[in-house]
Design a protein around this motif. Structure first.
Motif, PDB file in Angstrom:
ATOM      1  N   THR A   1      11.347   4.105  -8.166  1.00 45.04           N
ATOM      2  CA  THR A   1       9.954   4.264  -7.613  1.00 45.04           C
ATOM      3  C   THR A   1       9.244   2.881  -7.384  1.00 45.04           C
ATOM      4  N   LEU A   2       8.515   2.943  -6.440  1.00 46.58           N
ATOM      5  CA  LEU A   2       7.484   1.699  -6.270  1.00 46.58           C
ATOM      6  C   LEU A   2       6.223   2.255  -5.896  1.00 46.58           C
ATOM      7  N   ARG A   3       5.187   1.530  -6.527  1.00 53.73           N
ATOM      8  CA  ARG A   3       3.819   1.918  -6.073  1.00 53.73           C
ATOM      9  C   ARG A   3       3.078   0.473  -5.510  1.00 53.73           C
ATOM     10  N   ALA A   4       2.044   0.747  -5.272  1.00 53.06           N
ATOM     11  CA  ALA A   4       1.249  -0.515  -4.439  1.00 53.06           C
ATOM     12  C   ALA A   4       1.494  -1.864  -5.285  1.00 53.06           C
ATOM     13  N   GLY A   5       1.996  -2.962  -4.941  1.00 55.33           N
ATOM     14  CA  GLY A   5       2.009  -4.061  -5.656  1.00 55.33           C
ATOM     15  C   GLY A   5       3.381  -4.450  -6.264  1.00 55.33           C
ATOM     16  N   ASP A   6       4.247  -3.270  -6.405  1.00 53.58           N
ATOM     17  CA  ASP A   6       5.425  -3.695  -6.764  1.00 53.58           C
ATOM     18  C   ASP A   6       6.476  -4.239  -5.519  1.00 53.58           C
ATOM     19  N   HIS A   7       7.208  -5.297  -6.110  1.00 52.04           N
ATOM     20  CA  HIS A   7       8.284  -5.896  -5.574  1.00 52.04           C
ATOM     21  C   HIS A   7       9.557  -5.867  -5.818  1.00 52.04           C
ATOM     22  N   LEU A   8      10.403  -6.307  -5.205  1.00 53.25           N
ATOM     23  CA  LEU A   8      12.001  -5.777  -5.501  1.00 53.25           C
ATOM     24  C   LEU A   8      12.800  -6.857  -4.467  1.00 53.25           C
ATOM     25  N   PHE A   9      14.008  -7.605  -5.278  1.00 50.54           N
ATOM     26  CA  PHE A   9      14.991  -8.327  -4.483  1.00 50.54           C
ATOM     27  C   PHE A   9      16.074  -7.357  -4.413  1.00 50.54           C
TER      28      PHE A   9
ATOM     29  N   GLN B   1       0.952  -1.079  -0.073  1.00 51.53           N
ATOM     30  CA  GLN B   1       0.069   0.005  -0.050  1.00 51.53           C
ATOM     31  C   GLN B   1       0.810   1.312   0.009  1.00 51.53           C
ATOM     32  N   GLY B   2       0.631   2.037  -0.894  1.00 48.08           N
ATOM     33  CA  GLY B   2       1.356   3.490  -0.598  1.00 48.08           C
ATOM     34  C   GLY B   2       2.200   3.607  -2.033  1.00 48.08           C
ATOM     35  N   GLU B   3       3.282   4.640  -1.917  1.00 53.66           N
ATOM     36  CA  GLU B   3       4.344   4.785  -2.895  1.00 53.66           C
ATOM     37  C   GLU B   3       5.737   5.044  -2.273  1.00 53.66           C
ATOM     38  N   ALA B   4       6.653   4.914  -2.814  1.00 53.55           N
ATOM     39  CA  ALA B   4       8.014   4.974  -2.180  1.00 53.55           C
ATOM     40  C   ALA B   4       8.902   5.417  -3.295  1.00 53.55           C
ATOM     41  N   GLU B   5       9.928   6.261  -2.912  1.00 54.39           N
ATOM     42  CA  GLU B   5      11.052   6.374  -3.840  1.00 54.39           C
ATOM     43  C   GLU B   5      12.375   5.876  -3.006  1.00 54.39           C
ATOM     44  N   LEU B   6      13.176   5.138  -3.404  1.00 51.87           N
ATOM     45  CA  LEU B   6      14.393   4.482  -2.865  1.00 51.87           C
ATOM     46  C   LEU B   6      15.556   4.705  -3.689  1.00 51.87           C
ATOM     47  N   GLU B   7      16.580   4.774  -3.136  1.00 52.81           N
ATOM     48  CA  GLU B   7      17.767   4.586  -3.906  1.00 52.81           C
ATOM     49  C   GLU B   7      18.591   3.265  -3.758  1.00 52.81           C
ATOM     50  N   VAL B   8      18.768   2.407  -4.811  1.00 53.94           N
ATOM     51  CA  VAL B   8      19.229   1.265  -4.873  1.00 53.94           C
ATOM     52  C   VAL B   8      20.598   1.191  -5.435  1.00 53.94           C
TER      53      VAL B   8
END
Length: 101
Positions: free
Chosen positions: A69-77, A56-63
Protein backbone atom coordinates in the motif's frame (compact mmCIF):
# COMPACT_ATOMS: atom_id res chain seq x y z
CA UNK A 1 15.03 26.62 -20.32
CA UNK A 2 11.54 25.21 -19.83
CA UNK A 3 9.91 25.18 -16.40
CA UNK A 4 6.92 22.88 -15.89
CA UNK A 5 4.80 21.78 -12.94
CA UNK A 6 4.07 18.14 -12.08
CA UNK A 7 0.50 19.00 -11.08
CA UNK A 8 -0.38 21.17 -14.10
CA UNK A 9 -2.88 19.54 -16.47
CA UNK A 10 -3.18 16.58 -14.07
CA UNK A 11 -6.88 15.84 -14.50
CA UNK A 12 -7.27 12.06 -14.54
CA UNK A 13 -8.40 10.29 -17.69
CA UNK A 14 -11.93 8.85 -17.77
CA UNK A 15 -10.49 5.33 -17.50
CA UNK A 16 -7.06 3.86 -16.97
CA UNK A 17 -3.85 5.80 -16.63
CA UNK A 18 -2.10 8.48 -18.67
CA UNK A 19 1.67 8.13 -19.11
CA UNK A 20 3.70 11.20 -20.09
CA UNK A 21 7.46 11.23 -20.65
CA UNK A 22 8.89 14.31 -18.94
CA UNK A 23 12.55 13.61 -19.64
CA UNK A 24 14.35 11.12 -21.86
CA UNK A 25 18.14 11.20 -21.67
CA UNK A 26 20.61 8.40 -22.49
CA UNK A 27 19.47 5.40 -20.37
CA UNK A 28 17.01 7.41 -18.25
CA UNK A 29 13.27 8.05 -18.73
CA UNK A 30 11.27 10.10 -16.23
CA UNK A 31 7.51 9.98 -16.61
CA UNK A 32 4.42 11.29 -14.92
CA UNK A 33 1.49 8.93 -14.52
CA UNK A 34 -2.00 10.21 -13.74
CA UNK A 35 -4.50 7.57 -12.66
CA UNK A 36 -8.25 7.20 -12.85
CA UNK A 37 -9.84 5.06 -10.15
CA UNK A 38 -11.21 2.96 -13.02
CA UNK A 39 -8.16 0.94 -13.99
CA UNK A 40 -7.72 -2.49 -15.49
CA UNK A 41 -5.10 -4.25 -13.34
CA UNK A 42 -2.23 -5.13 -15.68
CA UNK A 43 0.78 -7.28 -14.85
CA UNK A 44 4.07 -5.55 -15.68
CA UNK A 45 7.42 -7.32 -15.75
CA UNK A 46 9.81 -4.76 -17.19
CA UNK A 47 13.32 -5.26 -18.57
CA UNK A 48 14.55 -2.07 -16.85
CA UNK A 49 14.84 -0.94 -13.22
CA UNK A 50 12.12 1.46 -12.07
CA UNK A 51 11.87 3.82 -9.12
CA UNK A 52 8.35 5.11 -8.54
CA UNK A 53 7.01 7.77 -6.17
CA UNK A 54 3.34 8.40 -5.43
CA UNK A 55 3.07 12.19 -5.24
CA UNK A 56 -0.67 12.41 -4.67
CA UNK A 57 -3.33 9.85 -3.78
CA UNK A 58 -3.22 6.25 -2.58
CA UNK A 59 -2.64 2.93 -4.32
CA UNK A 60 -2.54 -0.78 -3.68
CA UNK A 61 -0.06 -2.82 -5.68
CA UNK A 62 0.93 -6.43 -5.85
CA UNK A 63 4.71 -6.68 -6.09
CA UNK A 64 6.24 -10.14 -6.56
CA UNK A 65 3.18 -11.69 -4.88
CA UNK A 66 3.14 -9.27 -1.92
CA UNK A 67 0.47 -6.58 -1.34
CA UNK A 68 1.97 -3.11 -0.99
CA UNK A 69 0.00 0.00 0.00
CA UNK A 70 1.37 3.39 -1.04
CA UNK A 71 0.27 6.79 0.21
CA UNK A 72 1.29 10.25 -0.98
CA UNK A 73 5.03 10.63 -0.51
CA UNK A 74 5.83 6.91 -0.53
CA UNK A 75 8.34 5.57 -3.05
CA UNK A 76 9.44 2.13 -4.14
CA UNK A 77 12.30 0.60 -6.17
CA UNK A 78 11.34 -2.17 -8.59
CA UNK A 79 14.39 -4.04 -9.93
CA UNK A 80 14.24 -5.21 -13.54
CA UNK A 81 12.15 -8.37 -13.89
CA UNK A 82 10.03 -7.75 -10.77
CA UNK A 83 6.37 -8.57 -11.53
CA UNK A 84 4.01 -5.84 -10.33
CA UNK A 85 0.37 -4.85 -10.77
CA UNK A 86 -1.57 -1.78 -9.63
CA UNK A 87 -4.70 -3.33 -8.07
CA UNK A 88 -6.50 -0.20 -6.80
CA UNK A 89 -5.75 3.49 -7.05
CA UNK A 90 -7.46 6.67 -5.86
CA UNK A 91 -8.96 8.95 -8.50
CA UNK A 92 -6.45 11.59 -9.59
CA UNK A 93 -3.38 9.89 -8.16
CA UNK A 94 -0.16 11.33 -9.56
CA UNK A 95 3.02 9.26 -9.85
CA UNK A 96 6.59 10.01 -10.82
CA UNK A 97 8.39 7.04 -12.39
CA UNK A 98 12.09 6.88 -13.20
CA UNK A 99 13.14 4.10 -15.59
CA UNK A 100 16.81 3.09 -15.78
CA UNK A 101 17.48 1.23 -19.02
Amino acid sequence: MHIANLFADAAPPADGERFEALLTHKNLVVERIVSSSRIQPTLYTQPQDEWVALLQGEAELEVAGETVTLRAGDHLFLPAGTPHTVRKVAEGSVWLAVHLH
